[in-house]
Scaffold this active site. Structure first.
Site, PDB file in Angstrom:
ATOM      1  CG  ASN A   7      -1.896   1.053   1.312  1.00  0.00           C
ATOM      2  OD1 ASN A   7      -1.848   1.990   0.529  1.00  0.00           O
ATOM      3  ND2 ASN A   7      -2.814   0.951   2.260  1.00  0.00           N
ATOM      4  NE  ARG A  89      -5.588   2.461  -1.039  1.00  0.00           N
ATOM      5  CZ  ARG A  89      -5.355   3.562  -0.345  1.00  0.00           C
ATOM      6  NH1 ARG A  89      -4.320   3.634   0.475  1.00  0.00           N
ATOM      7  NH2 ARG A  89      -6.151   4.600  -0.464  1.00  0.00           N
ATOM      8  CG  HIS A 178     -11.208   6.709   1.453  1.00  0.00           C
ATOM      9  ND1 HIS A 178     -11.784   7.899   1.825  1.00  0.00           N
ATOM     10  CD2 HIS A 178      -9.883   6.851   1.642  1.00  0.00           C
ATOM     11  CE1 HIS A 178     -10.845   8.730   2.234  1.00  0.00           C
ATOM     12  NE2 HIS A 178      -9.687   8.124   2.129  1.00  0.00           N
ATOM     13  CG  HIS A 206     -11.847   5.793   5.305  1.00  0.00           C
ATOM     14  ND1 HIS A 206     -11.126   4.621   5.407  1.00  0.00           N
ATOM     15  CD2 HIS A 206     -10.940   6.789   5.348  1.00  0.00           C
ATOM     16  CE1 HIS A 206      -9.850   4.913   5.504  1.00  0.00           C
ATOM     17  NE2 HIS A 206      -9.708   6.228   5.469  1.00  0.00           N
ATOM     18  CG  LEU A 207     -14.920   9.214   9.927  1.00  0.00           C
ATOM     19  CD1 LEU A 207     -15.597   9.558  11.253  1.00  0.00           C
ATOM     20  CD2 LEU A 207     -15.435  10.133   8.818  1.00  0.00           C
ATOM     21  CG  ASN A 209      -4.401  12.805   7.776  1.00  0.00           C
ATOM     22  OD1 ASN A 209      -4.826  13.854   8.254  1.00  0.00           O
ATOM     23  ND2 ASN A 209      -3.223  12.306   8.066  1.00  0.00           N
ATOM     24  NE  ARG A 239      -7.380  15.674   1.101  1.00  0.00           N
ATOM     25  CZ  ARG A 239      -7.453  14.362   0.906  1.00  0.00           C
ATOM     26  NH1 ARG A 239      -8.365  13.868   0.106  1.00  0.00           N
ATOM     27  NH2 ARG A 239      -6.644  13.535   1.507  1.00  0.00           N
ATOM     28  N   GLY A 330     -12.326   7.498  12.969  1.00  0.00           N
ATOM     29  CA  GLY A 330     -13.503   6.641  13.119  1.00  0.00           C
ATOM     30  C   GLY A 330     -13.284   5.510  14.122  1.00  0.00           C
ATOM     31  CD  GLU A 331      -9.455   1.826  12.708  1.00  0.00           C
ATOM     32  OE1 GLU A 331      -8.582   1.332  13.452  1.00  0.00           O
ATOM     33  OE2 GLU A 331      -9.297   1.968  11.490  1.00  0.00           O
ATOM     34  CG  ASN A 332      -8.048   5.210  17.265  1.00  0.00           C
ATOM     35  OD1 ASN A 332      -7.949   4.191  17.929  1.00  0.00           O
ATOM     36  ND2 ASN A 332      -7.442   5.371  16.099  1.00  0.00           N
ATOM     37  CD  GLU A 385      -7.061   1.739   2.953  1.00  0.00           C
ATOM     38  OE1 GLU A 385      -7.794   2.508   2.336  1.00  0.00           O
ATOM     39  OE2 GLU A 385      -5.961   2.076   3.412  1.00  0.00           O
TER      40      GLU A 385
END
Ligand code: ADP
Length: 611
Positions: A7, A89, A178, A206-207, A209, A239, A330-332, A385
């Protein structure tokens, strides 16, 4: 199957060795090892080894980074002996690379040709592929594209409301990104819910960067927040996401910005960084807790945008069974998840605050954070991923091996969708466009020598007219107009189903061009579905010219077997099945999909490889 997954980003490379079953993606995969290099090319380049150590290595090049990671994976000789494939990827596959692709010189040059669509991400990925092919030439290399998961976007979600001459000329459309992460969320959610993709409507957030939301309706991506580029949609690390295009015009016209200043503002200085000075959500949360107003606003703006998309996507799909969070934030971030889920009870989504604060992953990397009675399940999914791309690569290779085992290397037929069109004689061209008029080529078609012309005509029937019907070149001896069943209703005519050139007793139609009208006495047909193929392909498939065969289209939810498909064999033909727009819509086929030829006499098999 053991797959080495790579990746490669603009400044980092991650490598993982994954044991994965062909039909599984992500959640069924087992990671044997992973390592990564961050800050490539810079002074603070770090190697995260397989043992969890961090080594500083100043200015590591991409080649050195890949070599270092291959050493971490056990060295080239060992990889050659144990690994079956290398999966890469790639962020952007453009309109052409819409499925996992075995890398060869042709696919690499296609990849090069679309570099401009993702200038920060695609060139390093292509470079990494070349380096890996050089270092591991014995292994098959498979590219998996982030945009591919969104190839199923329906036209209403894919197009911008701009004039067609602008979108077509400049290739303006929404792609979405993503994809590998959203695909992983889909498979992880299915495992967790003990459900098939066809049973779930999922909103995947998907959160990281970069950040995007996808609406996955019964296994297919039907909406996503990123568009032609990864700038659209959510508030991200650097962004701004959705913005009134008028703001950009204002900055260009009245505020002294030029294109590169605007690029830098939108890609690097906006989003959380623009609002707070940092893109690190942990830091923003800490400062917000201490009362920093800018950070408080950033968090509310960030979560508000996500909540807005969740509501919109529930409306797009007419309901939702799963809302999932993944990526670094999203995970943390329990705080962000909590804010995103506020006031979504009307969707039947009720957060379990305790589970949210202490989201522990199960063996598949999934945590449930909704109350038991919540109608919509809320999940946190560990991003993976690498497993997703390894799964895709394994599936592609398993298919190839099955083909080889039966000696049928290409029972798959590329499908092209023919929109209504006109083949004209030079005499008709003269009357519609002016004497001696020469058609101008707009785009080459896949059959050698054929092209779509820049010119179009109007069809006029007793029931109505259809404008903008593309003329195909070169001119033919006889006029032939090909329309679909739906077009028949619009025009108020009957067009018999005929193979190209079989025009006896066909009805006529009136054509209108810029210089006049012509009423054809005959030549109007609804094209019989057919496959063009070379004599070599025909020999391989065991078919002859004018044979009738069946082709199975496997299209995620609208599978269809087409019968009455006529084989046309000529040394001038490239292998391709032609369907009209009605047929393609009925099967949910997209340009570039593949069908499978069904063997005559095959007993229970749908195709030559028995799937
Ligand atoms: P990338 O898109 O570069 O892969 P990641 O998915 O690693 O990025 O996400 C990076 C983001 O995740 C950063 O904004 C980081 O601050 C955020 N993040 C990581 N851990 C936490 C945490 N515990 N709480 C809040 N945010 C976090």
């Amino acid at each position: 199957m053991l797959v080495l997954a790579l990746n490669c980003g603009s400044s980092s490379v991650k490598m993982a060795l994954i044991e994965v079953e062909p039909r599984s993606v992500g959640a069924h995969a087992r990671r044997m090892f992973d390592a990564r290099v961050e800050g490539m090319g810079g002074a603070s380049c770090r190697v995260h080894t397989r043992d969890g150590e961090i080594r500083e290595c100043e200015g590591l090049s991409l080649r050195a980074a890949v070599s270092e990671l291959l050493e971490q994976a056990g060295g080239r000789a060992r990889i050659r002996d144990t690994v079956q494939a290398v999966a890469h990827r790639v962020v952007h596959g453009g309109g052409e690379l819409v499925r996992p692709t075995l890398i060869d010189e042709t696919s690499l040059s296609t990849l090069d040709s679309i570099a401009a669509l993702a200038p920060l991400h695609n060139p390093p990925a292509a470079a990494a592929i070349r380096i890996c092919r050089e270092l591991l030439p014995e292994l098959p290399h498979v590219a998996v594209f982030d945009t591919a998961f969104h190839a199923t976007l329906p036209p209403r979600a894919r197009e911008y409301a701009l004039p067609r001459e602008v979108t077509e000329r400049f290739g303006i459309r929404r792609y979405g990104f993503h994809g590998t992460s959203h695909a992983h969320v889909l498979s992880a959610a299915c495992v967790h819910m003990n459900a098939t993709p066809q049973e779930l409507r999922i909103i995947s957030c998907h959160l990281g960067n970069g950040a995007s939301v996808a609406a996955i309706e019964y296994g297919r991506s039907v909406e996503t927040s990123m568009g032609m580029t990864p700038l659209e949609g959510l508030v991200m690390g650097t962004r701004c996401g959705d913005i009134d295009p008028g703001v950009l015009l204002h900055l260009l016209q009245s505020a002294g910005f030029d294109a590169s200043a605007l690029d830098e503002l939108l890609n690097s200085r906006a989003g959380l960084t623009g609002l707070t000075g940092t893109n690190d959500m942990r830091e923003i949360e800490r400062r917000a807790a201490r009362g920093d107003e800018h950070c408080r606003l950033a968090i509310t703006l960030y979560a508000h945008r996500i909540r807005k998309y969740i509501g919109a996507y529930a409306a797009v799909m007419g309901g939702v069974e799963v809302i999932a969070f993944t990526g670094g934030v999203g995970e943390n971030s329990a705080l962000v998840r909590h804010r995103c889920m506020q006031r979504l009870d009307f969707l039947g989504a009720v957060l379990d605050e305790d589970a949210n604060r202490d989201a522990g992953f199960d063996e598949f990397g999934v945590a449930c954070i909704s109350e038991e009675y919540s109608r919509t399940r809320l999940l946190v999914v560990r991003a993976d991923e690498e497993s997703a791309i390894a799964g895709d690569a394994a599936e592609l290779l398993a298919r190839r091996d099955a083909d080889r085992a039966t000696g049928m290397a290409s029972a798959r037929i590329p499908v092209a969708i023919s929109a209504r069109h006109a083949h004209l004689s030079q005499a008709t061209i003269d009357r519609l466009f002016g004497p001696g008029y020469v058609l101008r080529q707009r785009a080459a078609l896949s059959q050698p020598g054929q092209f779509a012309a820049q010119e179009s005509v109007a069809l006029i029937g007793p029931g109505g007219r259809i404008d903008g019907v593309r003329v195909l070149g070169p001119p033919r001896v006889h006029d032939q107009i090909e329309i679909s069943r739906t077009d028949e209703f619009t025009l108020g005519v009957d067009a018999p189903v005929r193979i190209s050139g079989d025009l006896l007793n066909t009805p006529g139609i009136t054509l209108e061009g810029p210089r006049g009208r012509v009423t054809l006495p005959n030549g109007l047909i609804s094209a019989r579905r057919h496959i063009h193929m070379s004599p070599e392909d025909a020999a391989l498939f065991g078919v002859r010219d004018c044979d009738t065969v069946q082709v199975k289209l496997d299209t995620d939810g609208r599978d269809l077997i087409f019968g009455d498909v006529m084989v046309r064999v000529s040394p001038d033909f490239n292998l391709e099945m032609h369907l009209d727009t009605d047929e393609a819509n009925a099967a949910g086929v997209k340009q570039g999909d593949e069908g499978e030829l069904i063997l005559r006499g095959a007993s229970d098999a749908f195709s030559r490889d028995g799937r």
